[in-house]
Design a protein around this motif. Structure first.
Motif, PDB file in Angstrom:
ATOM      1  N   MET A 276      -9.970 -43.062  77.914  1.00 28.78           N
ATOM      2  CA  MET A 276     -10.416 -44.392  78.369  1.00 28.78           C
ATOM      3  C   MET A 276     -10.958 -45.200  77.193  1.00 28.78           C
ATOM      4  N   VAL A 277     -10.739 -46.503  77.237  1.00 27.22           N
ATOM      5  CA  VAL A 277     -11.260 -47.375  76.179  1.00 27.22           C
ATOM      6  C   VAL A 277     -12.786 -47.413  76.236  1.00 27.22           C
ATOM      7  N   ASN A 278     -13.418 -47.646  75.082  1.00 24.08           N
ATOM      8  CA  ASN A 278     -14.883 -47.700  75.083  1.00 24.08           C
ATOM      9  C   ASN A 278     -15.375 -49.031  75.679  1.00 24.08           C
ATOM     10  N   SER A 279     -16.699 -49.084  75.887  1.00 28.97           N
ATOM     11  CA  SER A 279     -17.228 -50.235  76.629  1.00 28.97           C
ATOM     12  C   SER A 279     -17.085 -51.549  75.855  1.00 28.97           C
ATOM     13  N   GLU A 280     -17.088 -51.443  74.523  1.00 29.57           N
ATOM     14  CA  GLU A 280     -16.936 -52.664  73.710  1.00 29.57           C
ATOM     15  C   GLU A 280     -15.528 -53.260  73.911  1.00 29.57           C
ATOM     16  N   ILE A 281     -14.536 -52.391  73.909  1.00 33.33           N
ATOM     17  CA  ILE A 281     -13.148 -52.870  74.096  1.00 33.33           C
ATOM     18  C   ILE A 281     -12.961 -53.368  75.527  1.00 33.33           C
ATOM     19  N   LYS A 282     -13.584 -52.649  76.462  1.00 35.24           N
ATOM     20  CA  LYS A 282     -13.477 -53.082  77.856  1.00 35.24           C
ATOM     21  C   LYS A 282     -14.045 -54.500  78.017  1.00 35.24           C
ATOM     22  N   GLU A 283     -15.152 -54.753  77.349  1.00 29.37           N
ATOM     23  CA  GLU A 283     -15.780 -56.079  77.409  1.00 29.37           C
ATOM     24  C   GLU A 283     -14.863 -57.138  76.786  1.00 29.37           C
ATOM     25  N   LYS A 284     -14.198 -56.767  75.701  1.00 28.21           N
ATOM     26  CA  LYS A 284     -13.245 -57.691  75.054  1.00 28.21           C
ATOM     27  C   LYS A 284     -12.100 -58.037  76.004  1.00 28.21           C
ATOM     28  N   LEU A 285     -11.624 -57.018  76.720  1.00 28.44           N
ATOM     29  CA  LEU A 285     -10.543 -57.252  77.686  1.00 28.44           C
ATOM     30  C   LEU A 285     -11.036 -58.147  78.810  1.00 28.44           C
ATOM     31  N   PHE A 286     -12.269 -57.895  79.260  1.00 24.38           N
ATOM     32  CA  PHE A 286     -12.850 -58.698  80.342  1.00 24.38           C
ATOM     33  C   PHE A 286     -12.961 -60.170  79.908  1.00 24.38           C
ATOM     34  N   GLU A 287     -13.470 -60.380  78.714  1.00 25.24           N
ATOM     35  CA  GLU A 287     -13.632 -61.757  78.203  1.00 25.24           C
ATOM     36  C   GLU A 287     -12.271 -62.444  78.048  1.00 25.24           C
ATOM     37  N   SER A 288     -11.283 -61.694  77.577  1.00 22.00           N
ATOM     38  CA  SER A 288      -9.944 -62.271  77.410  1.00 22.00           C
ATOM     39  C   SER A 288      -9.387 -62.706  78.762  1.00 22.00           C
ATOM     40  N   ALA A 289      -9.563 -61.850  79.772  1.00 21.47           N
ATOM     41  CA  ALA A 289      -9.065 -62.180  81.113  1.00 21.47           C
ATOM     42  C   ALA A 289      -9.832 -63.378  81.669  1.00 21.47           C
ATOM     43  N   LYS A 290     -11.133 -63.385  81.462  1.00 21.39           N
ATOM     44  CA  LYS A 290     -11.969 -64.481  81.974  1.00 21.39           C
ATOM     45  C   LYS A 290     -11.585 -65.821  81.347  1.00 21.39           C
TER      46      LYS A 290
ATOM     47  N   MET B  68      -4.924 -51.810  80.633  1.00 23.25           N
ATOM     48  CA  MET B  68      -4.795 -53.160  81.165  1.00 23.25           C
ATOM     49  C   MET B  68      -5.987 -53.434  82.077  1.00 23.25           C
ATOM     50  N   LEU B  69      -6.616 -54.596  81.872  1.00 23.37           N
ATOM     51  CA  LEU B  69      -7.686 -55.005  82.776  1.00 23.37           C
ATOM     52  C   LEU B  69      -7.146 -56.111  83.671  1.00 23.37           C
TER      53      LEU B  69
END
Ligand code: THU
Length: 134
Positions: A1-15, A77-78
């Motif tokens: 699983m991706v780490n929380s920093e990358i997950k946050e980057k994906l979240f921001e990109s989607a947002k 993918m988020l």
């Protein structure tokens, strides 16, 4: 699983991209952020059409953008929704993701970060594969 920093980057990109969803018929915007194995992020939104069957989902938009730029190996993918509960990718999107990366983590999330995380192969058991064609 991706780490929380990358997950946050994906979240921001989607947002940042969900406002580009073209959803005059359903008013149900979705955004996908796809992480390639080498760390690049491709986003996608759902794009509807007056001929409803010509609508394209957010997840496939992201995959097709990536593949057409030469990226075919994916890590995660988020999928972001504005609804209260996270949504899961439709069957066609699962199949398209499966073509490239069966092990990909699909992070389904809401704005208040209610999350559901599954491997694409868990979402699509018994899928049709390229190897079946031999
Ligand atoms: N949609 C997606 O973008 N991804 C899915 O996996 C399922 C559904 C879109 C299609 C349509 O624009 C809206 O959501 C409502 O079905």
């Amino acid at each position: 699983m991706v780490n929380s920093e990358i997950k946050e980057k994906l979240f921001e990109s989607a947002k940042n991209t969900i406002e580009n969803a073209y959803v005059p018929y359903s008013d149900f915007p979705l955004a996908a952020a796809l992480l390639t194995k080498d760390g690049k992020i491709f986003t996608g939104v759902n794009i509807e059409n007056a001929a409803f069957g010509s609508t394209m989902c957010a997840e496939r938009t992201a995959v097709f953008k990536a593949v057409s730029e030469g990226y075919t190996e994916f890590e995660a993918m988020l999928l972001l929704t504005e609804s209260k509960k996270p949504v899961t990718p439709c069957g066609a999107c699962r199949q398209v993701i499966n073509e490239f990366s069966k092990d990909i983590d699909i992070i389904m999330t809401t704005y208040d970060k209610q999350e559901l995380i599954k491997k694409n192969k868990e979402l699509l058991p018994g899928s049709f594969n390229k190897d079946d064609m031999e």
